[in-house]
Write a protein that holds these residues in place. Sequence first.
Motif, PDB file in Angstrom:
ATOM      1  N   PRO A 108       0.831  -1.219   0.000  1.00  7.89           N
ATOM      2  CA  PRO A 108       0.000   0.000   0.000  1.00  7.89           C
ATOM      3  C   PRO A 108       0.862   1.264   0.000  1.00  7.89           C
ATOM      4  CG  PRO A 108      -0.816  -1.580   1.607  1.00  7.89           C
ATOM      5  CD  PRO A 108       0.511  -2.116   1.129  1.00  7.89           C
ATOM      6  N   LEU A 109       0.463   2.237  -0.829  1.00  6.84           N
ATOM      7  CA  LEU A 109       1.214   3.481  -0.969  1.00  6.84           C
ATOM      8  C   LEU A 109       0.363   4.650  -0.498  1.00  6.84           C
ATOM      9  CD1 LEU A 109       2.780   2.854  -4.491  1.00  6.84           C
ATOM     10  CD2 LEU A 109       3.833   2.466  -2.263  1.00  6.84           C
ATOM     11  N   GLU A 110       1.007   5.606   0.170  1.00  3.77           N
ATOM     12  CA  GLU A 110       0.288   6.764   0.704  1.00  3.77           C
ATOM     13  C   GLU A 110       0.297   7.933  -0.268  1.00  3.77           C
ATOM     14  OE1 GLU A 110       0.378   9.730   4.639  1.00  3.77           O
ATOM     15  OE2 GLU A 110       1.746   8.021   4.480  1.00  3.77           O
ATOM     16  N   HIS A 111       1.398   8.135  -0.971  1.00  2.00           N
ATOM     17  CA  HIS A 111       1.541   9.331  -1.798  1.00  2.00           C
ATOM     18  C   HIS A 111       1.572   9.017  -3.296  1.00  2.00           C
ATOM     19  CE1 HIS A 111       2.287  11.511   1.881  1.00  2.00           C
ATOM     20  NE2 HIS A 111       3.318  10.741   2.162  1.00  2.00           N
ATOM     21  N   MET A 112       2.239   7.983  -3.704  1.00  2.00           N
ATOM     22  CA  MET A 112       2.382   7.658  -5.121  1.00  2.00           C
ATOM     23  C   MET A 112       1.069   7.083  -5.654  1.00  2.00           C
ATOM     24  SD  MET A 112       5.388   5.367  -6.873  1.00  2.00           S
ATOM     25  CE  MET A 112       5.799   5.556  -8.606  1.00  2.00           C
ATOM     26  N   SER A 113       0.552   7.673  -6.745  1.00  2.00           N
ATOM     27  CA  SER A 113      -0.713   7.219  -7.304  1.00  2.00           C
ATOM     28  C   SER A 113      -0.508   5.987  -8.187  1.00  2.00           C
ATOM     29  CB  SER A 113      -1.355   8.341  -8.134  1.00  2.00           C
ATOM     30  OG  SER A 113      -0.575   8.605  -9.298  1.00  2.00           O
ATOM     31  N   GLN A 114      -1.610   5.321  -8.508  1.00  2.36           N
ATOM     32  CA  GLN A 114      -1.531   4.143  -9.362  1.00  2.36           C
ATOM     33  C   GLN A 114      -1.048   4.519 -10.764  1.00  2.36           C
ATOM     34  OE1 GLN A 114      -5.148   1.885  -9.581  1.00  2.36           O
ATOM     35  NE2 GLN A 114      -4.320   0.364 -10.985  1.00  2.36           N
ATOM     36  N   GLN A 115      -1.487   5.683 -11.259  1.00  3.03           N
ATOM     37  CA  GLN A 115      -1.042   6.124 -12.576  1.00  3.03           C
ATOM     38  C   GLN A 115       0.468   6.348 -12.615  1.00  3.03           C
ATOM     39  OE1 GLN A 115      -3.568   7.340 -10.864  1.00  3.03           O
ATOM     40  NE2 GLN A 115      -5.370   6.844 -12.104  1.00  3.03           N
ATOM     41  N   GLU A 116       1.001   6.953 -11.560  1.00  4.65           N
ATOM     42  CA  GLU A 116       2.445   7.176 -11.485  1.00  4.65           C
ATOM     43  C   GLU A 116       3.193   5.850 -11.409  1.00  4.65           C
ATOM     44  OE1 GLU A 116       2.827  11.385  -9.074  1.00  4.65           O
ATOM     45  OE2 GLU A 116       2.185   9.622  -7.978  1.00  4.65           O
ATOM     46  N   LEU A 117       2.631   4.900 -10.684  1.00  7.27           N
ATOM     47  CA  LEU A 117       3.272   3.589 -10.549  1.00  7.27           C
ATOM     48  C   LEU A 117       3.305   2.866 -11.888  1.00  7.27           C
ATOM     49  CD1 LEU A 117       4.470   1.337  -8.780  1.00  7.27           C
ATOM     50  CD2 LEU A 117       2.129   0.581  -8.324  1.00  7.27           C
ATOM     51  N   VAL A 118       2.180   2.842 -12.587  1.00  9.06           N
ATOM     52  CA  VAL A 118       2.107   2.158 -13.889  1.00  9.06           C
ATOM     53  C   VAL A 118       3.074   2.796 -14.876  1.00  9.06           C
ATOM     54  CG1 VAL A 118       0.618   1.699 -15.868  1.00  9.06           C
ATOM     55  CG2 VAL A 118      -0.246   1.347 -13.555  1.00  9.06           C
ATOM     56  N   ALA A 119       3.137   4.129 -14.880  1.00 11.98           N
ATOM     57  CA  ALA A 119       4.044   4.823 -15.797  1.00 11.98           C
ATOM     58  C   ALA A 119       5.504   4.495 -15.494  1.00 11.98           C
ATOM     59  CB  ALA A 119       3.805   6.327 -15.718  1.00 11.98           C
ATOM     60  N   ALA A 120       5.830   4.326 -14.213  1.00  7.29           N
ATOM     61  CA  ALA A 120       7.213   4.033 -13.834  1.00  7.29           C
ATOM     62  C   ALA A 120       7.590   2.593 -14.158  1.00  7.29           C
ATOM     63  CB  ALA A 120       7.419   4.308 -12.354  1.00  7.29           C
TER      64      ALA A 120
END
Length: 301
Positions: free
Chosen positions: A65-77
């Motif tokens: 679980p992440l508090e600050h990083m969004s799912q969109q940012e994660l997928v892009a990375a």
Amino acid sequence: MVRVVIGCSVGAINSKLKTQNVLTVSALLTHRWLKPVLITVLLFLALWLLQRRMQPAGYQVEVNPLEHMSQQELVAALQLKPDGRFRDLDIAAIRERLEKQAWVERAQVQRIWPNRLKIHIWEQAPAAYWVDAEVVEVSPDAADALLFANGSEAQLVNEEGKMIRLKRNVNLPAGLPHLSGPEGSQKDVLKAYQDLRAIVERAGLQVRGLWVDKRGAWALLLDNNIVVYLGREAMLDRAQRFIDVAMVKLRTQLAKVKYVDMRYSNGFATGWRSDIPSGATGDTTSASTTDTDTSHATTTP
């Protein structure tokens, strides 16, 4: 016993015997070495083809679980290909891309067969927003500038005083104080904020902002929108005196107070909201002096 070979000379007989010996040795070698090798190679090939055939086209990605990083940012990375094979994933490259993200302090990536990609991300712990000292000058009207001067890029500092730079369109945390100071002063300003917060919280107040200008003069913005000028020396002592003396004397008029100037050896000056004309920025435009010991206030050199 004599073996007679009809139609052959002695030389031909010897040649034929040699040929038979060579064929016998060759057959022996083939039987003892080549066949097991071929069997082993074919076995590995069969297993490899079976693995390729049984390997699913997709795979499961597990992230803590992440508090600050969004799912969109994660997928892009991650940059995972929908039709990519699990065995072809470059684990080191994925970890490197994750650790380049502003919110990521450290990342761990594991490939778990047959089809699980396990990712653990340690996020940055933001402590405050940061505004460059060039943007804000110490004045009563600097309070709003302190809160809204980040521009298109939001700058934060983590709990170690290191910078975090984020785009405005990302999910920014709410409720953080705003700090400001000269370049490279993040750790010092953060430490001063922590010390001042401990003082004002005992009076039921919160630090909304803290900034220091190029001359080393400190100013404090409280959650009741009062700016407290602390000057360049004895900052913590002046903050404590503000709590012990100024807050007591002004307790019935706090809603009218715009700023309190604690840069006096035995007193403080108060700027009143109703007395300050629109657009005024000077410290002394409408300051009234309140003596803490009933004597006149004198400034500290």
